[in-house]
Motif scaffolding. Structure first.
Motif, PDB file in Angstrom:
ATOM      1  N   PHE A   1      51.480   6.841  30.975  1.00 55.97           N
ATOM      2  CA  PHE A   1      50.545   6.623  32.008  1.00 55.97           C
ATOM      3  C   PHE A   1      51.096   7.773  32.991  1.00 55.97           C
ATOM      4  N   VAL A   2      49.967   8.517  33.560  1.00 55.20           N
ATOM      5  CA  VAL A   2      50.235   9.197  34.580  1.00 55.20           C
ATOM      6  C   VAL A   2      49.293   8.763  35.824  1.00 55.20           C
ATOM      7  N   ASP A   3      49.847   8.375  36.841  1.00 52.32           N
ATOM      8  CA  ASP A   3      48.946   7.719  37.984  1.00 52.32           C
ATOM      9  C   ASP A   3      47.932   8.593  38.561  1.00 52.32           C
ATOM     10  N   SER A   4      48.532   9.992  38.334  1.00 52.45           N
ATOM     11  CA  SER A   4      47.656  11.192  39.131  1.00 52.45           C
ATOM     12  C   SER A   4      46.343  11.395  38.395  1.00 52.45           C
ATOM     13  N   ARG A   5      46.364  11.096  37.174  1.00 55.63           N
ATOM     14  CA  ARG A   5      45.339  11.496  36.232  1.00 55.63           C
ATOM     15  C   ARG A   5      44.074  11.110  36.567  1.00 55.63           C
ATOM     16  N   PRO A   6      42.781  11.719  36.836  1.00 57.31           N
ATOM     17  CA  PRO A   6      41.795  11.336  37.223  1.00 57.31           C
ATOM     18  C   PRO A   6      40.832  10.481  36.241  1.00 57.31           C
ATOM     19  N   VAL A   7      40.179   9.468  36.602  1.00 55.86           N
ATOM     20  CA  VAL A   7      39.849   8.609  35.602  1.00 55.86           C
ATOM     21  C   VAL A   7      38.268   8.161  36.103  1.00 55.86           C
ATOM     22  N   SER A   8      37.445   8.675  35.307  1.00 56.02           N
ATOM     23  CA  SER A   8      35.806   8.530  35.557  1.00 56.02           C
ATOM     24  C   SER A   8      35.030   7.366  35.144  1.00 56.02           C
ATOM     25  N   SER A   9      35.859   6.676  34.229  1.00 56.95           N
ATOM     26  CA  SER A   9      35.317   5.435  33.349  1.00 56.95           C
ATOM     27  C   SER A   9      35.746   4.269  33.740  1.00 56.95           C
ATOM     28  N   VAL A  10      34.971   3.260  33.176  1.00 54.97           N
ATOM     29  CA  VAL A  10      35.358   1.688  33.524  1.00 54.97           C
ATOM     30  C   VAL A  10      35.856   1.225  32.172  1.00 54.97           C
ATOM     31  N   LEU A  11      36.670   0.329  32.291  1.00 56.42           N
ATOM     32  CA  LEU A  11      37.018  -0.640  31.132  1.00 56.42           C
ATOM     33  C   LEU A  11      36.110  -1.727  31.048  1.00 56.42           C
ATOM     34  N   VAL A  12      35.648  -1.794  29.600  1.00 53.96           N
ATOM     35  CA  VAL A  12      34.994  -3.042  29.375  1.00 53.96           C
ATOM     36  C   VAL A  12      35.526  -3.490  28.043  1.00 53.96           C
ATOM     37  N   ARG A  13      35.713  -4.842  27.996  1.00 54.94           N
ATOM     38  CA  ARG A  13      36.076  -5.481  26.950  1.00 54.94           C
ATOM     39  C   ARG A  13      34.846  -6.068  26.194  1.00 54.94           C
ATOM     40  N   VAL A  14      34.800  -5.735  24.878  1.00 56.68           N
ATOM     41  CA  VAL A  14      33.434  -6.282  24.249  1.00 56.68           C
ATOM     42  C   VAL A  14      33.920  -7.216  23.090  1.00 56.68           C
ATOM     43  N   SER A  15      32.986  -8.187  22.416  1.00 56.70           N
ATOM     44  CA  SER A  15      33.242  -9.025  21.723  1.00 56.70           C
ATOM     45  C   SER A  15      32.264  -8.866  20.515  1.00 56.70           C
ATOM     46  N   SER A  16      31.306  -8.029  20.341  1.00 61.03           N
ATOM     47  CA  SER A  16      30.371  -7.879  19.389  1.00 61.03           C
ATOM     48  C   SER A  16      30.252  -6.385  18.704  1.00 61.03           C
TER      49      SER A  16
END
Length: 287
Positions: free
Chosen positions: A148-163
């Motif tokens: 993991f690189v803390d300075s890496r830009p992230v434009s997505s959101v994390l979603v947990r899916v069940s289907s």
């Protein structure tokens, strides 16, 4: 089923629906899986569509499940099957029953257009057994680490899916880009979600504007997250998802399994057409 061999008995033609209770108990006794997982499997797959058995005196002595998939190669799809949960009751082992069942199932699958079959041996001794039946190594996995690189830009959101419906179309498209590859079924994705959840993980998706960019299946192994498979529209999208998972699990390093020259994974054999010897088969149920 008539074996056609004087050294083997005459087997019953026991309908799968009638044998379902026995199949459930045989699975549990051989593999030790919870009834919750086994019931989830039977809720996902119709017994009549996938199970093959040998039974004597109304008792199932051997069983296996032929789960349908597609092998994508050279821009074409070929019918394939994953031989899963191969089991013989302990008191009936060593009599050639499973070899007979495998032979009959392979003939039936070939007659129905299946051109490639594969399985996942659980031990070296089983790998040697399947080799004697004509199977060869066709897929391998190596362990990699993502830092993991803390300075890496992230434009997505994390979603947990069940289907599986939430990611199936995207997952198939991402898989096809890595041909030759086995295109997993919606049912397999569903069962892997169940399996990962039972192992402390789940299926996670990186989304931008409501669009899935990458997905990963994660389990907890010795207290640390392990990515069993990750697919996405680009390497950047997969890297973002790995970063999001590091944040979610509060770790600086995350392990993942990737196609490579590591340990052997699946074994397979062709039933007709000449197909590649090495295939990307990553997300598999462990039976």
């Amino acid at each position: 089923m008539n074996s056609g061999n004087n050294n083997l008995p005459l087997f019953d033609a026991l309908p799968p629906a009638v044998a379902k209770g026995q199949l459930r108990e045989l699975w549990h006794s051989v593999f030790g899986d919870s009834y919750e997982y086994i019931d989830a499997f039977f809720a996902t797959y119709r017994c009549e569509d996938v199970v093959h058995t040998l039974s004597l005196g109304g008792m199932v002595v051997s069983s296996l499940y032929a789960l349908p998939f597609t092998l994508y190669y050279g821009g074409k799809g070929f019918a394939a099957a994953y031989i899963y949960a191969v089991a013989t009751a302990p008191e009936y082992r060593g009599r050639g029953y499973m070899a007979l069942l495998m032979k009959n199932v392979e003939r039936l699958l070939a007659d129905n257009g299946v051109r490639f079959i594969y399985l996942l041996p659980a031990s070296d001794s089983l790998r040697a057994y399947y080799a004697r039946l004509g199977y060869a190594d066709c897929s391998s996995r190596a362990l990699e680490r993502f830092y993991f690189v803390d300075s890496r830009p992230v434009s997505s959101v994390l979603v947990r899916v069940s289907s599986a419906d939430e990611i199936y179309s995207s997952w198939v498209g991402w898989q096809a880009a890595a041909a030759p590859v086995v295109i997993h079924s919606r049912e397999l994705l569903s069962m892997n979600m169940v399996s990962c959840k039972m192992q402390g993980g789940g299926c996670f998706v990186a989304r931008q504007g409501g669009v899935s960019m990458a997905a990963a299946f994660v389990i907890m192994e010795k207290g640390s997250p392990l990515l069993l498979d990750i697919r996405g529209c680009s390497e950047c999208a997969c890297a973002e998802l790995k970063s999001l998972l590091c944040g979610y699990y509060k770790v600086d390093v995350i392990n993942l399994l990737v196609a490579g020259s590591g340990s052997s994974l699946c074994m397979g054999r062709t039933l007709g057409d000449a197909l590649p010897a090495t295939i990307d088969i990553s997300l598999m149920l462990d039976k």
